[in-house]
Design a protein around this motif. Structure first.
Motif, PDB file in Angstrom:
ATOM      1  N   ARG A 558      98.713  64.909  97.850  1.00  0.00           N
ATOM      2  CA  ARG A 558      98.080  66.058  97.200  1.00  0.00           C
ATOM      3  C   ARG A 558      98.982  67.284  97.150  1.00  0.00           C
ATOM      4  O   ARG A 558      99.000  68.001  96.154  1.00  0.00           O
ATOM      5  CB  ARG A 558      96.797  66.412  97.947  1.00  0.00           C
ATOM      6  CG  ARG A 558      95.695  65.370  97.815  1.00  0.00           C
ATOM      7  CD  ARG A 558      94.454  65.805  98.577  1.00  0.00           C
ATOM      8  NE  ARG A 558      93.354  64.853  98.386  1.00  0.00           N
ATOM      9  CZ  ARG A 558      92.160  64.979  98.956  1.00  0.00           C
ATOM     10  NH1 ARG A 558      91.919  66.012  99.754  1.00  0.00           N
ATOM     11  NH2 ARG A 558      91.232  64.080  98.733  1.00  0.00           N
ATOM     12  N   ALA A 612      91.172  73.628  90.984  1.00  0.00           N
ATOM     13  CA  ALA A 612      89.759  73.589  91.353  1.00  0.00           C
ATOM     14  C   ALA A 612      88.937  74.277  90.279  1.00  0.00           C
ATOM     15  O   ALA A 612      89.405  75.218  89.616  1.00  0.00           O
ATOM     16  CB  ALA A 612      89.538  74.277  92.701  1.00  0.00           C
ATOM     17  N   ARG A 615      84.000  78.738  90.606  1.00  0.00           N
ATOM     18  CA  ARG A 615      82.908  78.667  91.577  1.00  0.00           C
ATOM     19  C   ARG A 615      81.605  79.285  91.057  1.00  0.00           C
ATOM     20  O   ARG A 615      80.605  79.296  91.775  1.00  0.00           O
ATOM     21  CB  ARG A 615      83.324  79.374  92.869  1.00  0.00           C
ATOM     22  CG  ARG A 615      84.507  78.699  93.555  1.00  0.00           C
ATOM     23  CD  ARG A 615      84.811  79.375  94.864  1.00  0.00           C
ATOM     24  NE  ARG A 615      85.911  78.703  95.551  1.00  0.00           N
ATOM     25  CZ  ARG A 615      86.388  79.084  96.747  1.00  0.00           C
ATOM     26  NH1 ARG A 615      85.843  80.118  97.380  1.00  0.00           N
ATOM     27  NH2 ARG A 615      87.396  78.433  97.289  1.00  0.00           N
ATOM     28  N   SER A 724      80.146  73.451  87.118  1.00  0.00           N
ATOM     29  CA  SER A 724      80.235  72.197  87.879  1.00  0.00           C
ATOM     30  C   SER A 724      80.289  70.969  86.983  1.00  0.00           C
ATOM     31  O   SER A 724      80.119  69.852  87.466  1.00  0.00           O
ATOM     32  CB  SER A 724      79.025  72.082  88.819  1.00  0.00           C
ATOM     33  OG  SER A 724      77.812  72.098  88.060  1.00  0.00           O
ATOM     34  N   LEU A 751      87.736  64.552  89.323  1.00  0.00           N
ATOM     35  CA  LEU A 751      87.260  64.299  90.688  1.00  0.00           C
ATOM     36  C   LEU A 751      88.143  65.005  91.709  1.00  0.00           C
ATOM     37  O   LEU A 751      87.659  65.557  92.697  1.00  0.00           O
ATOM     38  CB  LEU A 751      87.226  62.787  90.937  1.00  0.00           C
ATOM     39  CG  LEU A 751      86.403  62.315  92.146  1.00  0.00           C
ATOM     40  CD1 LEU A 751      84.957  62.717  92.003  1.00  0.00           C
ATOM     41  CD2 LEU A 751      86.534  60.802  92.301  1.00  0.00           C
ATOM     42  N   ARG A 752      89.463  65.011  91.476  1.00  0.00           N
ATOM     43  CA  ARG A 752      90.362  65.736  92.384  1.00  0.00           C
ATOM     44  C   ARG A 752      90.083  67.231  92.343  1.00  0.00           C
ATOM     45  O   ARG A 752      90.282  67.935  93.331  1.00  0.00           O
ATOM     46  CB  ARG A 752      91.820  65.469  92.006  1.00  0.00           C
ATOM     47  CG  ARG A 752      92.347  64.134  92.440  1.00  0.00           C
ATOM     48  CD  ARG A 752      93.876  64.117  92.405  1.00  0.00           C
ATOM     49  NE  ARG A 752      94.380  64.411  91.063  1.00  0.00           N
ATOM     50  CZ  ARG A 752      94.637  63.484  90.156  1.00  0.00           C
ATOM     51  NH1 ARG A 752      94.419  62.211  90.433  1.00  0.00           N
ATOM     52  NH2 ARG A 752      95.097  63.812  88.964  1.00  0.00           N
ATOM     53  N   GLY A 753      89.663  67.743  91.180  1.00  0.00           N
ATOM     54  CA  GLY A 753      89.371  69.163  91.064  1.00  0.00           C
ATOM     55  C   GLY A 753      88.007  69.550  91.600  1.00  0.00           C
ATOM     56  O   GLY A 753      87.606  70.710  91.461  1.00  0.00           O
ATOM     57  N   GLY A 754      87.277  68.607  92.186  1.00  0.00           N
ATOM     58  CA  GLY A 754      85.996  68.927  92.796  1.00  0.00           C
ATOM     59  C   GLY A 754      84.821  68.830  91.854  1.00  0.00           C
ATOM     60  O   GLY A 754      83.738  69.349  92.155  1.00  0.00           O
ATOM     61  N   ILE A 755      84.977  68.183  90.697  1.00  0.00           N
ATOM     62  CA  ILE A 755      83.893  68.040  89.729  1.00  0.00           C
ATOM     63  C   ILE A 755      83.488  66.579  89.672  1.00  0.00           C
ATOM     64  O   ILE A 755      84.332  65.705  89.415  1.00  0.00           O
ATOM     65  CB  ILE A 755      84.327  68.525  88.334  1.00  0.00           C
ATOM     66  CG1 ILE A 755      84.686  70.005  88.381  1.00  0.00           C
ATOM     67  CG2 ILE A 755      83.232  68.270  87.307  1.00  0.00           C
ATOM     68  CD1 ILE A 755      85.159  70.563  87.058  1.00  0.00           C
ATOM     69  N   ASN A 756      82.230  66.297  89.894  1.00  0.00           N
ATOM     70  CA  ASN A 756      81.754  64.921  89.838  1.00  0.00           C
ATOM     71  C   ASN A 756      80.682  64.701  88.774  1.00  0.00           C
ATOM     72  O   ASN A 756      80.061  63.649  88.715  1.00  0.00           O
ATOM     73  CB  ASN A 756      81.220  64.486  91.208  1.00  0.00           C
ATOM     74  CG  ASN A 756      80.123  65.410  91.710  1.00  0.00           C
ATOM     75  OD1 ASN A 756      79.654  66.295  91.000  1.00  0.00           O
ATOM     76  ND2 ASN A 756      79.724  65.215  92.959  1.00  0.00           N
ATOM     77  N   ARG A 778      80.490  57.781  92.865  1.00  0.00           N
ATOM     78  CA  ARG A 778      80.523  59.200  93.229  1.00  0.00           C
ATOM     79  C   ARG A 778      80.352  60.112  92.021  1.00  0.00           C
ATOM     80  O   ARG A 778      80.356  61.338  92.166  1.00  0.00           O
ATOM     81  CB  ARG A 778      81.838  59.522  93.924  1.00  0.00           C
ATOM     82  CG  ARG A 778      82.041  58.761  95.221  1.00  0.00           C
ATOM     83  CD  ARG A 778      83.510  58.747  95.643  1.00  0.00           C
ATOM     84  NE  ARG A 778      84.083  60.078  95.706  1.00  0.00           N
ATOM     85  CZ  ARG A 778      85.374  60.313  95.902  1.00  0.00           C
ATOM     86  NH1 ARG A 778      86.219  59.291  96.049  1.00  0.00           N
ATOM     87  NH2 ARG A 778      85.831  61.550  95.947  1.00  0.00           N
TER      88      ARG A 778
END
Length: 811
Positions: A558, A612, A615, A724, A751-756, A778
């Motif tokens: 990473r 990311a 927020r 999101s 997914l790596r950026g925190g979005i599913n 996931r």
């Protein structure tokens, strides 16, 4: 330092008139403080004019200091540098006081100077060594008395020097004329010593000899030795010339003897060589046309004199025909279990490719040689293992592996060869690699097929059309051979990074297999199974194995790599292993378990950060998904509205297709303004600025269509966009969402950026099969077919009583 000066031109002499002593005007014995200029490649004599190039820093510093002052230096020859000596110990003790006539700095950093020697000096004591070596020196003078012995010695030296100049091929005739006009005995000795090809120690010995009579005696001895060498050299050269004349005479006699032997039926070496060549051609498994051509060319050799230039050309051509594997096949290993084991042992994942290879082996087992060899094209980003996979395939099927790199090839002759009418003609690279393989059915990898170029010499891609066409390559014709050669049994594999750079006719002849970028979990398994053991062996850590935890490998993946493959990951692991090997070799303690906190100490701070998502929900900002050569990622699209005249501004280094997507999004929004509760007249008074951050990175493709449209409608309506959720899809003017490519990479990047939670076109649903089940579990994916569905998913509620200029900023 090894070198400080080198001679620029031959030395010159500037002798004073007769009777002037070897000094600066008188025999003053006063000591002087002089700057020392080291001279390693020559010995400067009094009245010697020597142009020099200064390379050594000490010599350059001395020249600069002297040029700024009295322009007088002490030129001393450097001894052979030995360890442990000081700068003064590296120099002889006797040198020449010289004036600096010229000093120029050259473009390459050196300094060009011209020195004129004046008188001999002996070093008495050092004074300082910085910025240049400065010593105290005293002048040296010999006896000026002209005795009969000196006169006789001068005549003898001049007579010997005349003979040496006459016999030597390097000494100019003017050297003797110059010596003849010198009236000073010591000056004659100096001139002769400087022109003779003698060693530096011998020249230094002449310089240190103060007495003129003794100096003339030493020079006389050196002249005698040189004269003996020159006379011996001339005798040897005369003998060599006689041998050459005799060799020519023997050559003609041998040719006559060959004619006589041919008439008598006797054999000669050339005929024996041709008989052996004909026997090799008979034993080789040649095709019918190749055998006929070989017999024809050998017949030409039998009637051709070996001394003619064409003889070697024809002989080389026959050797090429005989050495090619016309029908020599390899012994295939028809063993599915063995092939599967080899592929699994060398590569992790790549299920589709492994299945395709096993299918080929299974069909070969059932159909035998009737099966046509496949032509595969591995397409994927750098570092995913395309080239190494070809080697594993060759090992799995038991065939030789040959590789041809096509990167930068721009000459069609590289593929087809040159015709034999050209000097130095050779077969093309295809035939050359077939000779190296030794069989007619190797695994042949054409690497980087998308890097071909074209110029006035032709297009190599057009030549590859015949090579990779199963209907044509069984009679491939190389310009040099001018014979049909069967390439149909070859297992061709081509590799490329991008399909767009491969010509369409060439791409049509290949079976394309895409190698997507590895997921983070796949990189972790590859590193643990292959990369870490290989780098530990390469670093000599077999007896001192290191342990990498999963957290450590994930940290490296990473923070220190940003790629679709694993090439940089292996470099970083290798760097850790090498640093540990150094600590072991130095006898220091070393970590046996590499933890995440140790990684930053060994590799430095992380070089990459995973993007990311925002927020919080914002107006006019939507998150899209992109596919780059380094894998998938997320991308924010920002919209800003300003009072103006309805202009559309696009920034962020967007490609033509992406700009067209923005235009389509604006057209859709204007066409559906009533459905979106927008005032149509507002578009005429509002300037729209579309920006994609990271403007230094070029961006291209239509997959950002729905992302741009969502951000634009959000900015115009004042409704927020969910932070999101990420999306990808091409938008039409009717609002339909079309499928896109690189789904696997885009999903993994999000997914790596925190979005599913993702939005994808309905027709991309089949592409989810490429994503591992554990990752699919996931994710929450919405499949859409029109933009209305997208807006319902991502836009927030309509703000109560939004001001007309809520999101419009004044310029």
């Amino acid at each position: 330092m090894e070198v400080s000066v080198q001679e620029e031109t031959p030395v010159l002499f500037n002798f004073p008139s007769a009777g002037t002593p070897d000094s600066l005007g008188d025999h003053s014995s006063a000591e002087r403080d002089l700057i020392v200029m080291p001279v390693p490649d020559t010995v400067l004599f009094p009245h010697m004019l020597a142009p020099l190039f200064l390379v050594d820093e000490a010599a350059i510093a001395a020249a600069e200091l002297a040029w700024a002052g009295e322009r007088v230096v002490l030129a001393i020859t450097r001894r052979e540098v030995a360890p442990g000596r000081s700068a003064l110990d590296d120099l002889y003790t006797v040198g020449v006081e010289a004036t600096l006539q010229r000093s120029r700095k050259m473009p390459d950093g050196t300094t060009s100077v011209v020195l004129e020697g004046q008188r001999r000096m002996r070093v008495v004591a050092p004074i300082e060594d910085s910025p240049a070596l400065r010593v105290r020196a005293t002048p040296l003078y010999g006896d000026d008395e002209r005795t009969l012995a000196i006169e006789a010695m001068m005549r003898a030296v001049l007579a010997l020097f005349e003979k040496v100049v006459r016999l030597s091929r390097t000494l100019p005739d003017d050297a003797y004329i110059t010596a003849l006009n010198v009236d000073d005995p010591g000056g004659i000795a100096d001139l002769v010593a400087s022109t003779l090809p003698i060693s530096i120690p011998n020249r230094q010995q002449i310089l240190e000899t103060i007495d003129p009579e003794e100096r003339l005696h030493r020079v006389s001895t050196l002249l005698t030795q040189e004269l003996d060498l020159l006379e011996l050299e001339n005798r040897i050269q005369s003998q060599v010339q006689k041998e050459v004349d005799r060799s020519q005479r023997e050559f003609f006699l041998r040719e006559q003897l060959k004619v006589i032997q041919r008439e008598l039926g006797q054999d000669d070496p050339t005929q024996r060589d041709l008989a052996a060549l004909r026997a090799r051609a008979k034993e080789a498994h040649l095709s019918e046309r190749a055998r006929a051509r070989a017999d024809e060319e050998i017949g030409r050799l039998e009637t051709m004199p070996p001394i003619t230039p064409e003889y070697s050309v024809v002989r080389t051509y026959v050797d090429w025909i005989i050495n090619l594997p016309w029908d020599k096949a390899s012994d295939d290993e028809i063993d599915l279990r063995h092939a599967a084991h080899v592929l699994d042992q060398n590569h992790f994942g790549l299920t589709r490719i492994k299945d395709r290879i096993l299918e080929f082996i299974a069909v070969r087992q059932l159909a035998g040689h009737l099966q046509r060899a496949p032509i595969l094209c591995f397409v994927g980003p750098p570092g995913v293992g395309k080239t190494s996979l070809g080697q594993s395939i060759a090992q799995a099927v038991g065939r030789p592996f040959v590789r041809l790199s096509l990167g930068g090839v721009r000459d069609e002759a590289e593929i087809r060869g040159h015709r034999r009418t050209y000097i130095g003609a050779m077969p093309g690279r295809i035939i050359q690699r077939m000779k190296d393989a030794g069989t007619v059915d190797p695994v042949f990898m054409l690497d980087e097929v998308d890097k071909l170029s074209a110029d006035f010499r032709g297009d190599p891609a057009h030549a590859l059309l015949e090579v990779l066409d199963p209907e044509q390559n069984h009679t491939f014709s190389d310009h040099y051979l001018d014979l049909p050669f069967d390439l149909s049994k070859i297992f061709f594999i081509t590799t490329a990074n991008y399909l767009d750079d491969i010509p369409e006719p060439l791409l049509d002849r290949m079976e394309v297999i895409t190698l997507p970028g590895y997921t983070e979990d796949e990189k972790l398994q590859i590193a643990r199974r292959f990369l870490v053991p290989r780098q530990q062996r390469a670093s000599g850590l077999a007896e001192h194995p290191l342990r990498f935890s999963n957290t450590t490998l994930t940290t490296i993946i990473r923070g220190y790599t940003y790629e679709a493959g694993v090439r940089n990951l292996e470099r970083e692991i290798g760097s850790i292993c090498r640093k540990t090997a150094r600590r072991i070799a130095e006898g220091r303690t070393y970590p046996r378990v590499i933890m995440p906190r140790i990684v930053e100490r060994l590799l430095g701070p992380p070089r990459h950060e995973i993007k990311a998502a925002d927020r919080e929900d914002q107006v006019g900002v939507a998150t899209g998904m992109v596919y780059t050569g380094a894998g998938g990622d997320i991308m924010a699209v920002e919209i800003s509205l300003m009072e103006g005249k309805g202009q559309l501004t696009l920034t962020g280094q967007l490609g033509e297709v992406m700009q067209e997507s923005a235009q389509a999004a604006l057209s859709y929004t204007r066409a559906n303004a009533n459905a979106l509760n927008l005032d149509v007249r507002r578009f005429e008074k509002t300037d729209i600025h579309v920006h994609v951050p990271e403007g230094s990175t070029p961006k291209e493709g239509p997959s950002a269509g729905i992302t741009i449209a969502t951000a634009l409608i959000s900015a115009l309506t004042g409704r927020t966009v969910r932070h999101s959720i990420a999306m990808s899809g091409e938008l039409t003017l009717r609002g339909h969402v079309l499928p896109v490519g690189g789904v696997k990479e885009k999903v993994l990047g999000a997914l790596r950026g925190g979005i599913n939670e993702l939005i994808l076109p309905q027709k991309n649903q089949r592409d989810l099969l490429e994503i591992p089940k554990a990752i699919r579990a996931r994710l929450k994916i919405h499949f859409v077919s029109n933009l209305t569905q997208v807006l319902d998913l991502v836009l927030g509620p309509v703000p109560p009583n939004p001001p007309k200029r809520a999101v419009i900023a004044k310029k």
